[in-house]
Design a protein around this motif. Sequence first.
Motif, PDB file in Angstrom:
ATOM      1  N   GLU A 210       0.601  -1.431  -0.424  1.00  0.00           N
ATOM      2  CA  GLU A 210      -0.281   0.595   0.336  1.00  0.00           C
ATOM      3  C   GLU A 210       0.864   1.053  -0.556  1.00  0.00           C
ATOM      4  N   ILE A 211      -0.030   2.146  -1.030  1.00  0.00           N
ATOM      5  CA  ILE A 211       0.856   3.807  -0.541  1.00  0.00           C
ATOM      6  C   ILE A 211      -0.510   4.652  -0.292  1.00  0.00           C
ATOM      7  N   ARG A 212       0.511   5.424   0.540  1.00  0.00           N
ATOM      8  CA  ARG A 212      -0.763   6.270   1.712  1.00  0.00           C
ATOM      9  C   ARG A 212      -0.353   7.379   1.445  1.00  0.00           C
ATOM     10  N   GLU A 213      -1.148   8.591   1.443  1.00  0.00           N
ATOM     11  CA  GLU A 213      -0.603   9.693   2.094  1.00  0.00           C
ATOM     12  C   GLU A 213       0.526   9.800   3.371  1.00  0.00           C
ATOM     13  N   ASN A 214       1.196  10.717   3.390  1.00  0.00           N
ATOM     14  CA  ASN A 214       1.791  11.143   4.464  1.00  0.00           C
ATOM     15  C   ASN A 214       2.592  10.031   4.418  1.00  0.00           C
ATOM     16  N   ASN A 215       3.154   8.698   4.147  1.00  0.00           N
ATOM     17  CA  ASN A 215       3.237   7.983   4.379  1.00  0.00           C
ATOM     18  C   ASN A 215       3.001   7.609   5.602  1.00  0.00           C
ATOM     19  N   ASP A 216       1.691   6.888   6.296  1.00  0.00           N
ATOM     20  CA  ASP A 216       1.346   6.532   7.475  1.00  0.00           C
ATOM     21  C   ASP A 216      -0.036   5.761   7.250  1.00  0.00           C
ATOM     22  N   VAL A 217      -0.434   5.076   7.744  1.00  0.00           N
ATOM     23  CA  VAL A 217      -1.622   3.966   7.851  1.00  0.00           C
ATOM     24  C   VAL A 217      -2.174   4.502   8.389  1.00  0.00           C
ATOM     25  N   SER A 218      -3.122   5.290   9.000  1.00  0.00           N
ATOM     26  CA  SER A 218      -4.323   6.031   9.111  1.00  0.00           C
ATOM     27  C   SER A 218      -4.027   7.504   7.950  1.00  0.00           C
ATOM     28  N   GLY A 219      -3.570   7.420   6.554  1.00  0.00           N
ATOM     29  CA  GLY A 219      -3.469   8.463   5.415  1.00  0.00           C
ATOM     30  C   GLY A 219      -3.930   7.578   4.439  1.00  0.00           C
ATOM     31  N   GLU A 220      -5.034   8.454   3.523  1.00  0.00           N
ATOM     32  CA  GLU A 220      -5.951   8.246   2.505  1.00  0.00           C
ATOM     33  C   GLU A 220      -5.056   7.111   0.976  1.00  0.00           C
ATOM     34  N   LEU A 221      -5.584   6.187   1.416  1.00  0.00           N
ATOM     35  CA  LEU A 221      -4.543   5.420   0.515  1.00  0.00           C
ATOM     36  C   LEU A 221      -4.476   5.384  -1.408  1.00  0.00           C
ATOM     37  N   VAL A 222      -3.582   6.351  -1.326  1.00  0.00           N
ATOM     38  CA  VAL A 222      -3.332   6.048  -2.837  1.00  0.00           C
ATOM     39  C   VAL A 222      -3.264   5.302  -4.210  1.00  0.00           C
ATOM     40  N   THR A 223      -2.634   3.929  -3.952  1.00  0.00           N
ATOM     41  CA  THR A 223      -3.061   3.035  -4.647  1.00  0.00           C
ATOM     42  C   THR A 223      -1.911   2.268  -3.676  1.00  0.00           C
ATOM     43  N   ALA A 224      -2.710   0.591  -3.906  1.00  0.00           N
ATOM     44  CA  ALA A 224      -2.319  -0.805  -3.652  1.00  0.00           C
ATOM     45  C   ALA A 224      -2.156  -1.878  -4.797  1.00  0.00           C
ATOM     46  N   TRP A 225      -0.956  -1.608  -4.979  1.00  0.00           N
ATOM     47  CA  TRP A 225      -0.730  -3.764  -5.895  1.00  0.00           C
ATOM     48  C   TRP A 225      -0.870  -4.553  -4.524  1.00  0.00           C
ATOM     49  N   GLU A 226      -2.141  -5.707  -4.914  1.00  0.00           N
ATOM     50  CA  GLU A 226      -1.892  -6.878  -4.807  1.00  0.00           C
ATOM     51  C   GLU A 226      -1.570  -7.921  -5.421  1.00  0.00           C
ATOM     52  N   VAL A 227      -0.883  -8.866  -4.984  1.00  0.00           N
ATOM     53  CA  VAL A 227      -0.099 -10.529  -5.165  1.00  0.00           C
ATOM     54  C   VAL A 227      -0.798 -12.070  -5.081  1.00  0.00           C
ATOM     55  N   ASP A 228      -1.643 -12.386  -5.283  1.00  0.00           N
ATOM     56  CA  ASP A 228      -1.327 -13.139  -4.883  1.00  0.00           C
ATOM     57  C   ASP A 228      -0.296 -14.647  -5.438  1.00  0.00           C
ATOM     58  N   GLY A 229       0.431 -15.443  -3.967  1.00  0.00           N
ATOM     59  CA  GLY A 229       1.203 -15.574  -4.275  1.00  0.00           C
ATOM     60  C   GLY A 229       1.455 -17.237  -5.728  1.00  0.00           C
ATOM     61  N   ALA A 230       0.115 -17.466  -5.409  1.00  0.00           N
ATOM     62  CA  ALA A 230      -0.425 -19.171  -6.098  1.00  0.00           C
ATOM     63  C   ALA A 230      -0.033 -18.483  -7.426  1.00  0.00           C
ATOM     64  N   GLN A 231      -0.301 -17.211  -7.721  1.00  0.00           N
ATOM     65  CA  GLN A 231      -0.673 -17.285  -8.522  1.00  0.00           C
ATOM     66  C   GLN A 231       0.410 -16.312  -9.585  1.00  0.00           C
ATOM     67  N   ILE A 232       1.580 -16.489  -8.834  1.00  0.00           N
ATOM     68  CA  ILE A 232       2.760 -15.122  -9.260  1.00  0.00           C
ATOM     69  C   ILE A 232       3.764 -16.119 -10.727  1.00  0.00           C
ATOM     70  N   VAL A 233       3.539 -15.702 -11.949  1.00  0.00           N
ATOM     71  CA  VAL A 233       4.685 -16.174 -12.628  1.00  0.00           C
ATOM     72  C   VAL A 233       6.082 -15.547 -12.184  1.00  0.00           C
ATOM     73  N   VAL A 234       7.485 -16.783 -11.437  1.00  0.00           N
ATOM     74  CA  VAL A 234       8.576 -16.375  -9.671  1.00  0.00           C
ATOM     75  C   VAL A 234       9.225 -16.233 -11.037  1.00  0.00           C
ATOM     76  N   PRO A 235       9.503 -14.009 -11.048  1.00  0.00           N
ATOM     77  CA  PRO A 235      10.501 -13.590 -11.245  1.00  0.00           C
ATOM     78  C   PRO A 235      12.193 -13.822 -11.176  1.00  0.00           C
ATOM     79  N   ASP A 236      13.453 -13.563 -11.658  1.00  0.00           N
ATOM     80  CA  ASP A 236      14.187 -13.622 -11.610  1.00  0.00           C
ATOM     81  C   ASP A 236      14.473 -13.162  -9.994  1.00  0.00           C
ATOM     82  N   GLY A 237      15.476 -13.042  -8.879  1.00  0.00           N
ATOM     83  CA  GLY A 237      15.740 -12.884  -8.011  1.00  0.00           C
ATOM     84  C   GLY A 237      16.078 -12.224  -7.977  1.00  0.00           C
ATOM     85  N   ASN A 238      16.846 -11.390  -8.784  1.00  0.00           N
ATOM     86  CA  ASN A 238      17.544  -9.776  -8.577  1.00  0.00           C
ATOM     87  C   ASN A 238      17.007  -9.227  -8.816  1.00  0.00           C
TER      88      ASN A 238
END
Length: 515
Positions: A210-238
Amino acid sequence: MKNKKVMKRILIIAIVAAVAAGGIGGGVYVQRSKMTAEVQSVSNLNSGYWGDDINSSGLVTNDYSQTVEISKDDEIKEVYVEEGQQVQKGDKLLALDTTVASLNLQGKQLEVENLKNQITIAQNDLKKLKNTKPYVEPSNPVTPEPSTPQVQEMTGNAYNYISWTAVPYNRDSADGSEETPYRYLCTESAYVTGDFLSQLAEEKTYAVFEIRENNDVSGELVTAWEVDGAQIVVPDGNTKWSVYDHSQITDDASDAGDDTTTVDDGSNDAGGYTQSELNDMIAEQEKKIKDLDLDKRKAELEVEKLKAQSTDGIVYATVTGVVKNLQDKDNLPNDGTPFMEVTGSEGLYVTGGISELLLDQVKPGQMVSVSSWESGTSCEAEITEIKNYPSTDVSSYGEGNSNVSYYPFVAYIEDSTGLRNGEYVDLTMTVSGEEDSSSLYIFKGYVRTENGRSYVLKADENDRLVKQYVKTGRIIYGDTIEIKSGLTEDDRIAFPYGKTAKEGIRAVNADESSH
């Protein structure tokens, strides 16, 4: 890997990310066969746009005078009237050389185009300033070891990068499932390491960055990236993956360590601009754009007047009255004195005001509704003149911006039955710019913004929700937004908030979901 073993001993963050064709960045498609989302027809949501009302007030008068001004570039061919002559509205007053008028028109049209180019350049400069990273005096000049990250792990409570050492802020209440995923608070420039994403895939857990305003958990949500580990195409570790736009980072842009975008314009080096200096420069640039836009609108108003002159070169009387203060066409004054005046002798006139923002939408000949304060008498008046300079003596309201200038306009009341000289009236007219025939106007709650781009959740041909990016325009009535492209009345869209507001959810028509 050692890191993976350590990671197994800590809470794994479950993020709902999406996997597009070819990588992590596009989003993970998760089947939710039992969930449905109600969709509405855009044709039913389209409220349309009927124009804006300009509201003004003015004093009715019977002694209005038309002022005829001649610029130093004009050449008078013939004068049709004499001092003291009675003229009717629409009578010829004088003729200008159309050759000169045409040249003046071309010059003014070039001025308009030049101003448009200046505005474009100024807007690009403003965008660069807003994206420029401010210079901050380093508190610790010691250069970190090459083996350590080039950015501190956290800024306050937000992570600058997510690796195996990161801990979810909801670790006491989450279990890494789809219902209660692990959540990380991230800065706008934060990234996730490929190793971490690989571990999510191994553990088959969910996480949300999550990215929120003022870098605070109580701040308004700017955007969120959601990831389902079971569906991930595994990337290069580096590899590194941006939380903000889910793209792979291929350079050192992520090492900035804050929420700003680095712009290679020389201002990011030591001795560059501080945040305070950038704020001043941004304010100055915004004022410059406002001034240029006003100059453009005034020039466009002049273009319309010159077009009329270049057609036949004739200047006509806009009032019925008597010619006064007529000058010698062969010996024109150079102190700004008008060439002539026509003092009204019959009929009633009223002066109102229009915002500088609407100068290009109001023209002579447009009708204005008039309503008396005293008797309630209503009638119409025709705009005969729009002044070239703003005035503080006109009353206008309803444009929603108190920081603009107002330009006087004069309107002639042909049928003045029930009105008298000296009474106050309200003036109202409806204006609308040239609207794209494909534009739609829908409740702005149906539009969300992601990474600076606007989108809706649309039902595709398989009745599954997909993100449809749209180009938006003006906001009217406070809650309705213009959709210029990307959507048609034949489309169906869902409200983009709530548990079912996700790509891949099955779409159900509103009338069907009620059965």
